[in-house]
Scaffold this active site. Sequence first.
Site, PDB file in Angstrom:
ATOM      1  N   ARG A 133       0.799  -1.117   0.059  1.00 50.69           N
ATOM      2  CA  ARG A 133      -0.137  -0.049   0.022  1.00 50.69           C
ATOM      3  C   ARG A 133       0.991   1.347   0.020  1.00 50.69           C
ATOM      4  NH1 ARG A 133      -5.384   0.274   3.418  1.00 50.69           N
ATOM      5  NH2 ARG A 133      -5.857   1.350   1.774  1.00 50.69           N
TER       6      ARG A 133
ATOM      7  N   ASP B   4      -3.172   9.144   7.193  1.00 49.11           N
ATOM      8  CA  ASP B   4      -2.082   8.413   6.496  1.00 49.11           C
ATOM      9  C   ASP B   4      -0.653   8.775   6.051  1.00 49.11           C
ATOM     10  OD1 ASP B   4      -4.978   7.323   5.501  1.00 49.11           O
ATOM     11  OD2 ASP B   4      -3.747   5.647   5.673  1.00 49.11           O
TER      12      ASP B   4
HETATM   13  O1  MRU Z   1      -7.801   2.314   3.292  1.00 55.74           O
HETATM   14  P1  MRU Z   1      -7.615   2.207   4.668  1.00 55.74           P
HETATM   15  O2  MRU Z   1      -9.008   1.687   5.387  1.00 55.74           O
HETATM   16  O3  MRU Z   1      -6.326   1.650   5.029  1.00 55.74           O
HETATM   17  O4  MRU Z   1      -7.732   3.811   5.088  1.00 55.74           O
HETATM   18  C1  MRU Z   1      -7.772   4.148   6.462  1.00 55.74           C
HETATM   19  C2  MRU Z   1      -7.750   5.779   6.558  1.00 55.74           C
HETATM   20  O5  MRU Z   1      -7.975   6.399   5.798  1.00 55.74           O
HETATM   21  C3  MRU Z   1      -7.633   6.199   7.843  1.00 55.74           C
HETATM   22  O6  MRU Z   1      -8.308   7.358   8.348  1.00 55.74           O
HETATM   23  C4  MRU Z   1      -6.453   6.400   8.496  1.00 55.74           C
HETATM   24  O7  MRU Z   1      -5.475   5.237   8.273  1.00 55.74           O
HETATM   25  C5  MRU Z   1      -5.945   6.716   9.841  1.00 55.74           C
HETATM   26  S1  MRU Z   1      -6.152   5.584  10.702  1.00 55.74           S
HETATM   27  C6  MRU Z   1      -5.579   5.891  12.274  1.00 55.74           C
END
Ligand code: MRU
Length: 353
Positions: free
Chosen positions: A95, A241
């Site tokens: 990712r 992220d």
């Molecule tokens: O695609 P995801 O579900 O991994 O995306 C997660 C998010 O965007 C969250 O808001 C982010 O990782 C913050 S988690 C503490």
Amino acid sequence: MKSLYRKELLTVQWRRNAVQIIDQTKLPNKLVYLRCTDHREIAKAIKSLVVRGAPAIGICAALALLLVTINSKAKTEKDLKTELERAGGLLISTRPTAVNINWAVKRILQISSSGKNVKEIKRLVKREALTMLNDDILTNKKMGRTGSDLFHDGDVVMTHCNAGSLATSTYGTALGVLRAAREDGKNLKVIATETRPVMQGSRLTAFELMHDDFDVRLISDTAVGYVMANKMIDKVIVGADRILCTGHVYNKIGTYQIAIMAHIHKIPFYVAAPVSTFDLKSSISEITIEDRSPEEITKIKNIFIAPKGINTINPAFDITPPNLITGIITELGLLEPPFQRSIDTIIRRSRRY
Ligand code: MRU
């Protein structure tokens, strides 16, 4: 919902030489765990969103490298380091947007480079990975302490995606702040957006908050403007992220439009994120926004909800510029605008970065 599962949600655990994670693809219908004993299983789980959320995938990456050292038959320190580097590359490729996997891999590779022989590298990696797992909980609780004062008894708070226990090892970042405020005796109500297309809001946040007896209501993503215009919310809080030195925040797709609407309606918009989410070296042009499968928006289960063959644009994340953000809550304190300056003084100069 009267919860079937009263215990704290432990999203990532280290148990008997294995990584145990909650399989989030099965939520909200089943709370089941997946046991991984090989780093490739973890890479697959991250890629397929069995485990997701920036801090959780960072911790999983560190524990995946611990598994590499446990499974390794390397006789020399050079061979073991090569295995760790290769596995690190695989994990980073799963990712691209959240910086936490890079952060975790870098930290483990750095510690392994100080080991003088195979036994010592194994010992150092184990200590570091388990420290990262434990620190995640402490960090979330500290962030909660920082953020609690910003929320008042009776506040209705909107959140997007899932930045809770399910996005960390436990407790959460944005939802951790709400937990801390509740521990301080404040009665909060939460509005969770469904978070199309993968539905982290309805599947995960709604589940997690009901599990922990929060007063939570679910809205469709398209109702954000309506609830703001009708003065149904007091504050917004989301996770992140990746955060750049300029204060640009990468978070789940849809965050940007919520921030714009909050700005127009003069609703404070907070971001909660640990220091490990800051990337002070990269610029916007260097960051890849994960482009996900068209099927996430053209199908529900196996049924087409759009014409077959339609072209799609399906980014997993967007960027919220600093002028739309009221404050960034970290374990080191609250960052206030101008963010370039507060990030420089509090994050860059800290020992944790
Ligand atoms: O695609 P995801 O579900 O991994 O995306 C997660 C998010 O965007 C969250 O808001 C982010 O990782 C913050 S988690 C503490």
